[in-house]
Design a protein around this motif. Structure first.
Motif, short mmCIF file in Angstrom:
data_model
loop_
_atom_site.label_atom_id
_atom_site.label_comp_id
_atom_site.label_asym_id
_atom_site.label_seq_id
_atom_site.Cartn_x
_atom_site.Cartn_y
_atom_site.Cartn_z
N PRO A 130 0.85 -1.21 0.00
CA PRO A 130 0.00 0.00 0.00
C PRO A 130 0.88 1.25 0.00
O PRO A 130 2.02 1.24 0.46
CB PRO A 130 -0.79 -0.12 1.31
N ASP A 131 0.33 2.36 -0.50
CA ASP A 131 1.08 3.60 -0.52
C ASP A 131 1.09 4.24 0.87
O ASP A 131 0.48 3.74 1.81
CB ASP A 131 0.54 4.56 -1.59
N ALA A 132 1.80 5.37 0.99
CA ALA A 132 1.97 6.02 2.29
C ALA A 132 0.64 6.47 2.89
O ALA A 132 0.44 6.37 4.10
CB ALA A 132 2.92 7.21 2.14
N ILE A 133 -0.27 6.94 2.06
CA ILE A 133 -1.57 7.39 2.58
C ILE A 133 -2.34 6.21 3.15
O ILE A 133 -2.96 6.31 4.21
CB ILE A 133 -2.37 8.11 1.48
N ALA A 134 -2.28 5.06 2.46
CA ALA A 134 -2.97 3.87 2.97
C ALA A 134 -2.36 3.42 4.29
O ALA A 134 -3.08 3.04 5.22
CB ALA A 134 -2.91 2.75 1.94
N TRP A 135 -1.02 3.47 4.40
CA TRP A 135 -0.38 3.09 5.67
C TRP A 135 -0.78 4.05 6.78
O TRP A 135 -0.95 3.64 7.93
CB TRP A 135 1.14 3.03 5.53
#
Length: 172
Positions: A130-135
């Motif tokens: 997942p990308d940083a926003i998802a994390w």
């Protein structure tokens, strides 16, 4: 959020303001992960639901010979199907037992961990993280779930303490 709402309304379980705040924080984390209105959210998100609604009646009405299809599957494919069925059944059994042991509003935040685990499994299975926003969304979900779990432990330990009256009467 819906489960906590129903736990308070239908099951008459007490839900504190702090727990509501944690549920709202977890919901906000889920929205960060899902990003409705963004380029990751669209009609394709509904593929699983639509696919199931279409495939189930079609497969039921079709002339596909399920026994022959299973007979043609490899040992690994059959083992995978068996493992999915057993693990799913056992997991749901444990979930049902857990709901019988603790209040629903207590148990639900712990289920948020599935999102982070799903992200890691996506990395293992498909090589995509997942990308940083998802994390960030998953971290918010995890923090709210961990805080809720801490509240559960705190409340449980407070209920287990003997009262001063019980301690005084033991010596009599």
């Amino acid at each position: 959020m819906t489960v906590t709402l129903l736990a308070g309304w239908v099951l008459h379980e007490p839900v504190s303001r702090l727990r509501w705040a944690l549920v709202a924080g977890g919901f906000a984390g889920a929205l960060i992960v899902i990003r409705p209105g963004g380029n990751h959210f669209g009609w394709t998100v509904l593929t699983g639901v639509v696919g199931r609604a279409i495939v189930t009646p079609v497969l039921s009405a079709s002339s596909v010979d399920i026994a022959a299809t299973l007979h043609g599957a490899s040992a690994w494919q059959l083992a995978g199907l068996l493992a999915i069925g057993l693990l799913g059944t056992f997991g749901h059994l444990l979930l049902i037992l857990a709901f019988g042991l603790v209040p629903t509003s207590t148990l639900m935040p712990l289920l948020y961990a599935q999102i982070a685990i799903g992200g890691l499994l996506g990395w293992f299975a498909f090589g995509q993280l997942p990308d940083a926003i998802a994390w960030l969304g998953m971290a918010l979900l995890g923090a709210c779930g961990a805080a809720s779990a801490w509240l559960n432990v705190r409340d449980a330990s407070a209920q287990c303490r003997p009262s001063a009256v019980v301690l005084d009467t033991v010596g009599d």
